[in-house]
Design an enzyme around this catalytic site. Structure first.
Site, PDB file in Angstrom:
ATOM      1  N   LEU A  46       0.858  -1.178   0.000  1.00  0.00           N
ATOM      2  CA  LEU A  46       0.000   0.000   0.000  1.00  0.00           C
ATOM      3  C   LEU A  46       0.896   1.231   0.000  1.00  0.00           C
ATOM      4  CD1 LEU A  46      -2.786  -0.812   2.646  1.00  0.00           C
ATOM      5  CD2 LEU A  46      -3.126  -0.500   0.191  1.00  0.00           C
ATOM      6  N   ASP A  47       0.535   2.246  -0.786  1.00  0.00           N
ATOM      7  CA  ASP A  47       1.289   3.497  -0.790  1.00  0.00           C
ATOM      8  C   ASP A  47       1.259   4.126   0.603  1.00  0.00           C
ATOM      9  OD1 ASP A  47       1.758   3.255  -3.501  1.00  0.00           O
ATOM     10  OD2 ASP A  47       0.008   4.451  -4.063  1.00  0.00           O
ATOM     11  N   PRO A  48       2.254   4.961   0.939  1.00  0.00           N
ATOM     12  CA  PRO A  48       2.251   5.613   2.260  1.00  0.00           C
ATOM     13  C   PRO A  48       0.958   6.361   2.571  1.00  0.00           C
ATOM     14  CG  PRO A  48       4.395   5.862   1.255  1.00  0.00           C
ATOM     15  CD  PRO A  48       3.514   5.220   0.210  1.00  0.00           C
ATOM     16  N   MET A  49       0.342   7.019   1.556  1.00  0.00           N
ATOM     17  CA  MET A  49      -0.879   7.772   1.826  1.00  0.00           C
ATOM     18  C   MET A  49      -2.109   6.876   1.962  1.00  0.00           C
ATOM     19  SD  MET A  49      -2.525   9.422  -1.586  1.00  0.00           S
ATOM     20  CE  MET A  49      -4.124   9.292  -0.818  1.00  0.00           C
ATOM     21  N   ALA A  50      -1.988   5.610   1.561  1.00  0.00           N
ATOM     22  CA  ALA A  50      -3.115   4.677   1.645  1.00  0.00           C
ATOM     23  C   ALA A  50      -3.212   4.090   3.046  1.00  0.00           C
ATOM     24  CB  ALA A  50      -2.952   3.574   0.615  1.00  0.00           C
TER      25      ALA A  50
END
Length: 308
Positions: A46-50
């Site tokens: 998962l991306d950091p912002m997710a």
């Protein structure tokens, strides 16, 4: 002499609710330290912002994590129209701005219909895919762009949950390899104004759902190792979609020596993979090489104990 692995032999699956702002690997290492686990891995970045569902495999579960990489997934995402960023999400630099036309719900639904089913996506530069041995996001950070071949993915559903002016919220049910950032960008261009995502939350991956997620706050509030381990799911949850076979003592003995075990020829066909059990305990996976026989494919260390 083999070096002894540091940590505890903790085995199971943690359905972690990954917080915003940290990488999947950072979340994984934090979970590993909390459980003092010898071995750990996750099943899809998962991306950091997710935020949301990040299954963390501990110990023996890492042997079967690849089966979850192929799983379908469900996301909630908020799409901001009229603003394009270099990463496709709110963490990137704004590179374009466009006027957002008036859009009725029917207008949105008409465009969303074009992105349901099997579609082609060009993977974003800000991704972990590799080009000549280097990750694309490393090249992107150097200001470089390379050609990426389009990939076929399936969007089983893109359901409109809310529409407020120049933004809307979607629930997306999709196949592996689908980039929600790219989906949002493509929808934005189809609407004539571009877009990026400002929120992304994973709610389901394979058989695992958000209702079973655990936060770091919850884990850290547990008084001890036993209480934390009680929050883990069993290892065989990763392969619950496969058929189940129970072996007798002789079959177990043969597996321990790396030999095939007899099974009912009518139960499974050649090439099929099954979950193997003995006395109610999960042993691992076997594959039918010859009709009426199942060979060990990937077994737990406990299943092979005693195979002198």
């Amino acid at each position: 002499m083999a070096r002894r692995r540091r940590g505890l032999p903790v085995n199971g699956i943690l359905l972690l609710d990954k917080p915003w702002g940290v990488s999947s690997n950072h979340a994984l290492q934090r979970a590993r330290r909390l459980f003092q686990a010898q071995k750990a891995g996750h099943t899809g970045t998962l991306d950091p912002m997710a935020t949301g569902l990040l299954p963390v495999c501990l110990g023996e579960a890492t042997k079967f994590s690849s089966y979850l990489l192929e799983a379908d997934k469900v996301y909630h995402t908020r799409v901001q129209l009229g603003v394009v960023t270099d990463t496709g999400d709110a963490e990137g630099e704004v590179v374009e701005r466009h006027a957002v036309p008036f859009l009725s719900e029917a207008d949105l639904e008409g465009v969303l219909a074009r992105f349901r089913g099997e579609i082609e996506q060009v993977p974003p530069m800000y991704s972990a895919l590799k080009h000549q041995g280097r990750k694309l996001y490393e090249l992107a950070r150097e200001g470089k762009t390379v050609e990426r071949a389009a990939r076929r993915v399936t969007v089983y559903d893109a359901r409109l949950l809310a529409h407020e002016g120049d933004a809307f919220t979607l629930e997306v049910r999709c196949s592996k390899g689908t980039y929600i950032r790219t989906l949002a960008e493509d929808i934005g261009w189809a609407l004539g104004c571009g877009a990026h995502i400002t929120e992304l939350r994973r709610l389901k991956t394979g058989p695992f759902e958000a209702s079973g997620m655990v936060t770091f706050d919850t884990l850290e509030a547990k008084p001890g190792q036993v209480e934390r381990e009680a929050m883990l799911l069993p290892v065989d949850g990763l392969v619950a979609h496969l058929p189940e076979l129970t072996l007798d003592s002789e079959g177990l003995k043969r597996l321990r020596y790396g030999q095939s075990a007899p099974i009912d020829p009518a139960s499974m066909g050649e090439g099929e993979t099954a979950r193997l059990y003995h006395g109610g305990s999960f042993l691992g996976l076997g594959v039918v090489r010859v009709a009426g026989e199942i060979a060990p494919r990937r077994l737990l260390s406990t299943a092979t104990a005693g195979s002198a």
